[in-house]
Design an enzyme around this catalytic site. Structure first.
Site, PDB file in Angstrom:
ATOM      1  N   ASP A  69       0.817  -1.220   0.000  1.00 36.00           N
ATOM      2  CA  ASP A  69       0.000   0.000   0.000  1.00 36.00           C
ATOM      3  C   ASP A  69       0.851   1.270   0.000  1.00 36.00           C
ATOM      4  OD1 ASP A  69       0.904  -0.543   2.590  1.00 36.00           O
ATOM      5  OD2 ASP A  69      -1.088  -0.889   3.404  1.00 36.00           O
ATOM      6  N   ASN A 138      -7.297  -2.684  14.547  1.00 37.13           N
ATOM      7  CA  ASN A 138      -8.709  -2.900  14.201  1.00 37.13           C
ATOM      8  C   ASN A 138      -8.886  -4.104  13.273  1.00 37.13           C
ATOM      9  OD1 ASN A 138      -7.757  -2.001  11.748  1.00 37.13           O
ATOM     10  ND2 ASN A 138      -9.069  -0.198  11.617  1.00 37.13           N
ATOM     11  N   HIS A 140      -7.261  -4.625  10.374  1.00 34.71           N
ATOM     12  CA  HIS A 140      -7.010  -4.431   8.939  1.00 34.71           C
ATOM     13  C   HIS A 140      -5.749  -5.173   8.502  1.00 34.71           C
ATOM     14  CE1 HIS A 140      -4.645  -0.396   9.622  1.00 34.71           C
ATOM     15  NE2 HIS A 140      -3.785  -1.376   9.499  1.00 34.71           N
ATOM     16  N   GLU A 145      -9.795  -1.925   5.511  1.00 32.73           N
ATOM     17  CA  GLU A 145     -10.351  -1.569   6.810  1.00 32.73           C
ATOM     18  C   GLU A 145     -11.664  -2.309   7.055  1.00 32.73           C
ATOM     19  OE1 GLU A 145      -8.647   0.173   8.785  1.00 32.73           O
ATOM     20  OE2 GLU A 145      -7.824   2.004   7.898  1.00 32.73           O
TER      21      GLU A 145
END
Ligand code: F6R
Length: 245
Positions: A69, A138, A140, A145
């Site tokens: 990314d 979280n 991801h 996400e």
């Protein structure tokens, strides 16, 4: 569960174990295609690979890499871009030709077209042999996400408040953190032949605990899709493994 779990005593041991897996794979296949991650977690792994290179034990001259990314809008020279990170943490200290390295271009003119071309170039290089992943608090993976649905392919993503907050530690202020990124999709990641998921520190213990307990794939826990893959090794330190054992 398919996932193989290796628990190491601390960050350094986790990094060494992950580096040993990669180093063996590079020696076995000098033209290997690696999927690479940024963030704090793989820094130690990259340090170990650089050390082995300096000691003459590794040759990166035919290795090819694809990063997961990149933030949209940051030039490669920006110290917060993932392109800059990869150069600093790995590429500038090993003998990999820069043309063999691929990091999504967050300044591409036509981002959608660029994303499609990124997946295509992974396939053209023969696909990713080993993908390194970190995990967000979280859940991801890359910048996929938690959401009602997840992208299959490399895509433009909006970062969640949680992620922007977590990433703001590298920026002067919250408003400087980009709100969008290019990220490999879940399908892109699952196409890798082998996946190594790294996690370190007590902050990751709750999400690792959740991942190891789950028996359902769930888009609100993007890492749960890794449970569909036949060859995932989770390398964690004791702190991230937490109460699990
Ligand atoms: C980075 C990436 C992210 C990180 C994750 C964990 O390329 O794809 O998913 O792996 O945010 O980040 P750290 O390692 O900083 O805790």
């Amino acid at each position: 569960m398919n996932m193989k779990i290796v628990v190491e005593k601390d960050y350094q041991a986790m990094s060494k174990t992950a580096a040993a897996i990669l180093a063996d794979a590079i020696r076995a296949n000098p033209k290997i295609v690696l999927g690479l991650a940024t963030g704090s977690t793989p820094v130690g792994l990259y340090g170990e690979l650089k050390k082995q290179y300096r000691q003459g034990q590794l040759d990166f001259s035919n290795v090819r890499t694809f990063n997961l990314d990149e933030y949209i809008g940051l030039p490669k020279e920006d110290p917060n871009s993932y392109g800059y990170f990869m150069n600093e943490e790995l590429f500038k200290d090993i003998n990999i030709p820069l043309e063999n390295t691929h990091i999504p271009d967050g300044q591409a003119e036509d981002l959608e077209e660029y994303c499609r071309a990124y997946d295509k170039s992974i396939s053209q290089e023969g696909g990713i042999d080993i993908q390194i992943l970190g995990i967000g608090e979280n859940g991801h993976i890359a910048f996929n996400e938690p959401d009602e649905s997840l992208a299959l392919e490399t895509n433009i993503v909006e970062l969640t408040e949680d992620t922007i907050k977590a990433n703001s530690r590298f920026f002067n202020s919250m408003d400087q953190v980009p709100k969008t990124a290019i990220s490999m999709g879940i399908g892109t990641i699952l196409k890798a032949r082998k996946i190594i998921l790294l996690a370190s520190g007590e902050k990751k213990a709750p999400i690792i605990g959740q991942l190891l307990k789950t028996r359902r794939i769930n888009t609100m826990l993007p890492a749960s899709f890794l449970l569909l893959h036949p060859d995932v090794t989770l390398v964690v330190d004791q702190a991230a493994y937490g109460e699990m054992n």
